[in-house]
Design an enzyme around this catalytic site. Structure first.
Site, mmCIF file in Angstrom:
data_model
loop_
_atom_site.group_PDB
_atom_site.id
_atom_site.type_symbol
_atom_site.label_atom_id
_atom_site.label_comp_id
_atom_site.label_asym_id
_atom_site.label_seq_id
_atom_site.Cartn_x
_atom_site.Cartn_y
_atom_site.Cartn_z
ATOM 1 N N LEU A 168 58.899 54.667 39.845
ATOM 2 C CA LEU A 168 60.239 54.849 40.408
ATOM 3 C C LEU A 168 60.002 55.681 41.655
ATOM 4 O O LEU A 168 59.418 56.765 41.574
ATOM 5 C CB LEU A 168 61.150 55.574 39.410
ATOM 6 C CG LEU A 168 62.616 55.772 39.841
ATOM 7 C CD1 LEU A 168 63.517 55.827 38.606
ATOM 8 C CD2 LEU A 168 62.808 57.036 40.667
ATOM 9 N N ASP A 212 52.858 40.720 31.859
ATOM 10 C CA ASP A 212 54.089 41.502 32.024
ATOM 11 C C ASP A 212 55.191 40.548 32.479
ATOM 12 O O ASP A 212 55.545 40.476 33.656
ATOM 13 C CB ASP A 212 53.885 42.639 33.018
ATOM 14 C CG ASP A 212 55.033 43.649 32.947
ATOM 15 O OD1 ASP A 212 55.941 43.460 32.104
ATOM 16 O OD2 ASP A 212 55.025 44.599 33.728
ATOM 17 N N LYS A 222 55.289 58.279 38.805
ATOM 18 C CA LYS A 222 54.319 57.235 38.448
ATOM 19 C C LYS A 222 54.178 57.074 36.950
ATOM 20 O O LYS A 222 54.176 58.054 36.218
ATOM 21 C CB LYS A 222 52.950 57.640 38.994
ATOM 22 C CG LYS A 222 52.638 57.079 40.364
ATOM 23 C CD LYS A 222 52.793 55.585 40.415
ATOM 24 C CE LYS A 222 51.608 54.904 41.048
ATOM 25 N NZ LYS A 222 51.838 53.440 41.146
ATOM 26 N N HIS A 256 59.849 49.692 39.890
ATOM 27 C CA HIS A 256 58.963 48.560 39.578
ATOM 28 C C HIS A 256 58.535 48.659 38.115
ATOM 29 O O HIS A 256 57.858 49.614 37.731
ATOM 30 C CB HIS A 256 57.723 48.608 40.491
ATOM 31 C CG HIS A 256 56.667 47.593 40.141
ATOM 32 N ND1 HIS A 256 55.320 47.888 40.129
ATOM 33 C CD2 HIS A 256 56.755 46.285 39.806
ATOM 34 C CE1 HIS A 256 54.632 46.814 39.799
ATOM 35 N NE2 HIS A 256 55.469 45.826 39.590
ATOM 36 N N HIS A 281 58.941 39.119 39.638
ATOM 37 C CA HIS A 281 57.830 38.443 40.329
ATOM 38 C C HIS A 281 56.785 37.862 39.366
ATOM 39 O O HIS A 281 55.712 37.467 39.802
ATOM 40 C CB HIS A 281 57.201 39.328 41.422
ATOM 41 C CG HIS A 281 56.799 40.708 41.001
ATOM 42 N ND1 HIS A 281 57.087 41.827 41.762
ATOM 43 C CD2 HIS A 281 56.125 41.155 39.919
ATOM 44 C CE1 HIS A 281 56.597 42.895 41.150
ATOM 45 N NE2 HIS A 281 56.021 42.515 40.036
ATOM 46 N N HIS A 326 54.470 39.305 46.638
ATOM 47 C CA HIS A 326 55.187 40.226 45.748
ATOM 48 C C HIS A 326 54.769 41.677 45.943
ATOM 49 O O HIS A 326 55.338 42.570 45.322
ATOM 50 C CB HIS A 326 54.957 39.845 44.287
ATOM 51 C CG HIS A 326 53.725 40.452 43.673
ATOM 52 N ND1 HIS A 326 52.463 40.286 44.200
ATOM 53 C CD2 HIS A 326 53.557 41.249 42.585
ATOM 54 C CE1 HIS A 326 51.580 40.942 43.451
ATOM 55 N NE2 HIS A 326 52.223 41.528 42.472
ATOM 56 N N ALA A 339 51.373 44.359 47.978
ATOM 57 C CA ALA A 339 50.231 44.380 48.888
ATOM 58 C C ALA A 339 49.082 43.591 48.259
ATOM 59 O O ALA A 339 48.361 42.868 48.942
ATOM 60 C CB ALA A 339 49.814 45.817 49.155
HETATM 61 P P1 5GP Z 1 51.861 44.167 40.312
HETATM 62 O O1 5GP Z 1 53.168 43.615 39.933
HETATM 63 O O2 5GP Z 1 50.938 43.113 40.816
HETATM 64 O O3 5GP Z 1 51.245 45.002 39.262
HETATM 65 O O4 5GP Z 1 52.139 45.189 41.510
HETATM 66 C C1 5GP Z 1 52.936 44.817 42.585
HETATM 67 C C2 5GP Z 1 52.610 45.636 43.790
HETATM 68 O O5 5GP Z 1 53.133 46.962 43.667
HETATM 69 C C3 5GP Z 1 51.155 45.887 44.086
HETATM 70 O O6 5GP Z 1 50.539 44.763 44.668
HETATM 71 C C4 5GP Z 1 51.226 47.064 45.051
HETATM 72 O O7 5GP Z 1 51.318 46.596 46.381
HETATM 73 C C5 5GP Z 1 52.538 47.751 44.686
HETATM 74 N N1 5GP Z 1 52.410 49.135 44.186
HETATM 75 C C6 5GP Z 1 51.608 49.615 43.206
HETATM 76 N N2 5GP Z 1 51.823 50.935 43.012
HETATM 77 C C7 5GP Z 1 52.800 51.315 43.891
HETATM 78 C C8 5GP Z 1 53.504 52.552 44.176
HETATM 79 O O8 5GP Z 1 53.280 53.599 43.581
HETATM 80 N N3 5GP Z 1 54.456 52.515 45.141
HETATM 81 C C9 5GP Z 1 54.767 51.384 45.834
HETATM 82 N N4 5GP Z 1 55.734 51.430 46.761
HETATM 83 N N5 5GP Z 1 54.127 50.215 45.592
HETATM 84 C C10 5GP Z 1 53.170 50.166 44.637
HETATM 85 MN MN MN Z 2 54.794 43.824 38.923
HETATM 86 MN MN MN Z 3 54.122 44.894 35.626
#
Ligand code: 5GP
Ligand code: MN
Ligand code: MN
Length: 463
Positions: free
Chosen positions: A199, A90, A462, A228, A317, A386, A388
């Site tokens: 969102l 991604d 979501k 995100h 990220h 970036h 958790a």
């Molecule tokens: P990645 O870019 O690695 O897929 O995700 C980044 C981060 O988004 C994950 O490590 C997790 O901490 C966070 N994340 C995933 N789903 C949610 C969500 O529904 N709400 C929020 N605030 N953070 C999320």
């Molecule tokens: Mn991501």
């Molecule tokens: Mn992604």
């Protein structure tokens, strides 16, 4: 893998075998570190031209070739390589945060969430906010990113001041984007995608530094929107295409890697340049995508609540960037890692120059998310965590809790949930992730960034 603890938040992986540099992992003793991810930190350390160390951030976990939460830089002028696996599928996945001029009391939360739930395109299927006029418009997006979106009325010029690279990564070469990637990209501008993309409505629960928060446009009690998402099918296809090309070309450059997923080519080679041109195009696509989604959130806030949303910042990220560090030209891969420029850096807009770059850290839909700032002296080429970071696979997460039960729990805590399917929701359960408070504490403790504000969710749309 044997880690040597150097300080409370810094661990070293000594050079062995073909490693060209040591590994350095920022974490705390209580943060779980998977062996597979550490093995990947060591594998990355074997890449031609890598300098200083192969770094792991506190949210480190297993990924395709490179670990997620990994940072690696190669020396462009010394045959250093670029690897699509060091960016991820991604490309330019990232986070955008907008701050409203309203508080939660009196906000018609459920009506707002209904509208967002109905209008924000998401899921693996197509559907997008922005119907492009054709291929030339897609090419304009690939070259100009959020700038093109703002030029088309999807946002205001000030937004660009608050985007990394002022909304467009230079060097994009749409000619390096294959036909299939273009096709996939045409119908997805202004869509979240699936899984971990979201969102989210949040409130600022705690401010750690009033002055910096004020410069970012944040204050306690304020409602914010965090988005995100990334470059959708276009980015994914570019990664697939260029991994294949590099896998074929590697032997011709005399490159031998311990894992085929580390396929790479010298930055200064036809394959390296082609990938970087396509990658920048995907990065711009991701930025235009978040710009369009941010504008949809603005429209919803304005029509339902008569409220305004100002852009706090937009970060990627998953990206490789050509940057100068200590007089050397480096290709810095950040995969699941965020650039965190220190105060005074010329890459920052005037009003943020003194406070450092905003860093946006999503946690989970049931815990907290953070806004951090870059600091002077940050290691790993000014990078930090970036998110958790996962501790469970999607499969494990979905086995541990049902989507229905998860939604009931979140709703009982006042978090409005607009999902797509039960399975997808369960896969993203908060219990599938590390403790974001611990990850952020370790990032700050390691001197990579500092805390500015802590946000908590009140509603999540979501993917
Ligand atoms: P990645 O870019 O690695 O897929 O995700 C980044 C981060 O988004 C994950 O490590 C997790 O901490 C966070 N994340 C995933 N789903 C949610 C969500 O529904 N709400 C929020 N605030 N953070 C999320
Ligand atoms: Mn991501
Ligand atoms: Mn992604």
């Amino acid at each position: 893998m044997r880690l040597v603890q150097e300080t409370p938040y810094r661990f070293r992986l000594d050079r062995t075998g073909p490693m060209r540099v040591p590994g350095v992992v920022f974490a705390s003793a209580t943060l779980l570190l998977e062996d597979e991810a550490l093995r990947q930190v060591a594998n990355v350390a074997t890449l031609p031209g890598i300098v200083r160390a192969s770094y792991g951030m506190p949210d480190l976990h297993w990924g395709y070739g490179f670990p997620i939460g990994g940072v690696a830089a190669t020396d462009v002028e010394q045959g250093g390589v670029v690897s699509p696996g060091g960016v991820g599928f991604d490309i330019s996945c990232g986070v955008r945060l907008l701050a409203s001029d309203t508080r939660r009391d009196g906000l018609p939360l459920h009506r707002l969430m209904d509208l967002l739930g109905d209008t924000v395109p998401r899921g693996a299927a197509t559907g997008a906010l922005w119907t492009l006029s054709g291929r030339p418009e897609l090419e304009a997006i690939l070259r100009d990113g959020a700038r093109h979106a703002v030029g088309q009325g999807r946002g205001v010029p000030r937004d660009l001041e608050r985007c990394e690279d002022f909304g467009a990564l230079p060097g994009a070469d749409p000619a390096q984007v294959g036909a299939r990637a273009m096709e996939r990209g045409l119908g997805q501008v202004g869509s979240l995608g699936s899984g971990n993309h979201f969102l989210e409505l949040q409130t600022v629960e705690q401010v750690y530094d009033e002055a910096v928060a004020a410069a970012f446009g944040l204050r306690a009690g304020q409602v914010c929107v965090m988005i995100h998402c990334g470059s959708r099918g276009l980015g994914h296809q570019i990664c697939t295409d260029h991994v294949r090309a590099m896998d074929k070309a590697m032997a011709g450059y005399g490159i031998d890697v311990p894992d085929r997923q580390l396929a790479c080519a010298p930055v200064e080679s036809p394959e390296g340049r082609a990938y970087l041109g396509a990658m920048a195009a995907a990065a711009n696509y991701g930025r235009a995508n978040r710009q369009a989604l941010g504008q949809a959130a603005r429209d919803a806030f304005s029509s339902i609540a008569g409220a305004r949303l100002d852009l706090v910042y937009d970060v990627s990220h998953n990206l490789a960037k050509i940057e100068e560090h200590d007089g050397r030209l480096l290709c810095v891969h950040r995969k699941g890692a965020t650039l965190a420029l220190p105060p005074g850096h010329p890459g920052l807009p005037g009003d943020l120059r003194l406070v450092g770059q905003p860093v946006l850290i999503p946690g989970t839909m049931g815990t907290a998310s953070y806004v951090l700032a870059g600091v002077a002296g940050g290691e790993a080429f000014h990078s930090t965590c970036h998110g958790a970071g996962r501790t469970q696979s999607r499969h494990q997460a979905a086995r541990a809790i049902s989507g229905k039960e998860l939604r009931a729990r979140l709703e009982s805590r006042g978090i409005a949930v607009r999902g797509l399917g039960w399975r997808g929701l369960a896969e993203e359960a908060p219990s599938a992730y590390k403790d974001v408070d611990a990850v952020v504490a370790a990032s700050e403790g390691a001197g990579l960034c500092r805390r500015v504000a802590r946000l908590v969710p009140i509603g999540v749309v979501k993917g």
